[in-house]
Design an enzyme around this catalytic site. Sequence first.
Site, PDB file in Angstrom:
ATOM      1  N   SER A   1      14.969 -13.702  25.735  1.00 39.14           N
ATOM      2  CA  SER A   1      13.983 -14.782  25.829  1.00 39.14           C
ATOM      3  C   SER A   1      13.135 -14.651  27.091  1.00 39.14           C
ATOM      4  CB  SER A   1      14.700 -16.135  25.863  1.00 39.14           C
ATOM      5  OG  SER A   1      15.593 -16.250  24.788  1.00 39.14           O
TER       6      SER A   1
HETATM    7  N1  SAH Z   1      20.105 -15.778  24.441  1.00 40.51           N
HETATM    8  C1  SAH Z   1      19.667 -14.400  24.254  1.00 40.51           C
HETATM    9  C2  SAH Z   1      18.466 -14.272  23.351  1.00 40.51           C
HETATM   10  C3  SAH Z   1      18.821 -14.543  21.976  1.00 40.51           C
HETATM   11  S1  SAH Z   1      17.846 -13.860  20.697  1.00 40.51           S
HETATM   12  C4  SAH Z   1      19.420 -13.695  25.562  1.00 40.51           C
HETATM   13  O1  SAH Z   1      19.525 -14.322  26.612  1.00 40.51           O
HETATM   14  O2  SAH Z   1      19.152 -12.497  25.520  1.00 40.51           O
HETATM   15  C5  SAH Z   1      18.726 -14.690  19.396  1.00 40.51           C
HETATM   16  C6  SAH Z   1      20.055 -14.088  19.062  1.00 40.51           C
HETATM   17  O3  SAH Z   1      20.687 -14.955  18.141  1.00 40.51           O
HETATM   18  C7  SAH Z   1      19.960 -12.735  18.394  1.00 40.51           C
HETATM   19  O4  SAH Z   1      20.706 -11.797  19.097  1.00 40.51           O
HETATM   20  C8  SAH Z   1      20.527 -12.994  17.006  1.00 40.51           C
HETATM   21  O5  SAH Z   1      21.250 -11.893  16.473  1.00 40.51           O
HETATM   22  C9  SAH Z   1      21.443 -14.174  17.263  1.00 40.51           C
HETATM   23  N2  SAH Z   1      21.766 -14.976  16.079  1.00 40.51           N
HETATM   24  C10 SAH Z   1      20.959 -15.287  15.033  1.00 40.51           C
HETATM   25  N3  SAH Z   1      21.611 -16.049  14.139  1.00 40.51           N
HETATM   26  C11 SAH Z   1      22.865 -16.231  14.625  1.00 40.51           C
HETATM   27  C12 SAH Z   1      24.032 -16.905  14.134  1.00 40.51           C
HETATM   28  N4  SAH Z   1      24.041 -17.560  12.973  1.00 40.51           N
HETATM   29  N5  SAH Z   1      25.149 -16.861  14.894  1.00 40.51           N
HETATM   30  C13 SAH Z   1      25.182 -16.204  16.072  1.00 40.51           C
HETATM   31  N6  SAH Z   1      24.123 -15.541  16.582  1.00 40.51           N
HETATM   32  C14 SAH Z   1      22.970 -15.549  15.865  1.00 40.51           C
END
Ligand code: SAH
Length: 217
Positions: free
Chosen positions: A64
């Site tokens: 992010s």
């Molecule tokens: N917080 C992260 C950025 C997240 S991007 C950072 O600091 O880098 C969003 C993430 O959510 C992705 O890696 C994606 O694979 C994950 N994601 C999407 N749906 C999800 C679910 N149902 N359960 C767990 N993770 C999920």
Amino acid sequence: MPPIGPPPPEKMMFQLSLRRRGISDQTVLRAMDEVPRDVFVEPEQRAEAWRDTALPIACGQTISQPFVVAYMTEQLQLRPDHRVLEIGTGSGYQAAILARLSRSVLTLERFKTLADRARARLEALHCDNVEVRIGDGFAVPADAGLFDRIIVTAAMQDVPEALLARLDLDGVLIAPVGPHDATQTLVRIRKTKTAIERKELVAVRFVPALPGLAREL
Ligand code: SAH
């Protein structure tokens, strides 16, 4: 790891831009200063690490934008005794920030590759109060217990009841709510004895939250 020598100018700009955009909580600013974002980006993105933008990571996901990480963290109003749940580990960067401001962090990721890499980074940085688990944020098991704070870092059409059920009394949940293919609204939910209070904060853009574990690694 303490930085050797003076901080690079782009890191000073990083702090300045967070302040300019309205982040004022000193504990959040300090955590953003202490966690090396360049460790969490892909090697070929390292030169971009201190820019205030989201960047691509493995598995087609993103780390992010720093302002959004700081803003969501500030809105969570973390205390050192809080137990925190993050949905969407991604690079592990947001989890490292949360870990500095709370007692413990459980972070769930549906891609094994991302979970493994984030765990390795967090271990190398001695973020010992973070647990990275492969899991689905739409199906958090009840035996995970209750959390004082929940942060969702992937876009959800609605906040699932099962997730809200993991929030303790006086707990706060923050999630980007809205369609997958457009901007979402960052929503803050507070659970009180008598009500579920909901406040819409700002427009954001996150990658979608998808149900179930990823079939590819
Ligand atoms: N917080 C992260 C950025 C997240 S991007 C950072 O600091 O880098 C969003 C993430 O959510 C992705 O890696 C994606 O694979 C994950 N994601 C999407 N749906 C999800 C679910 N149902 N359960 C767990 N993770 C999920």
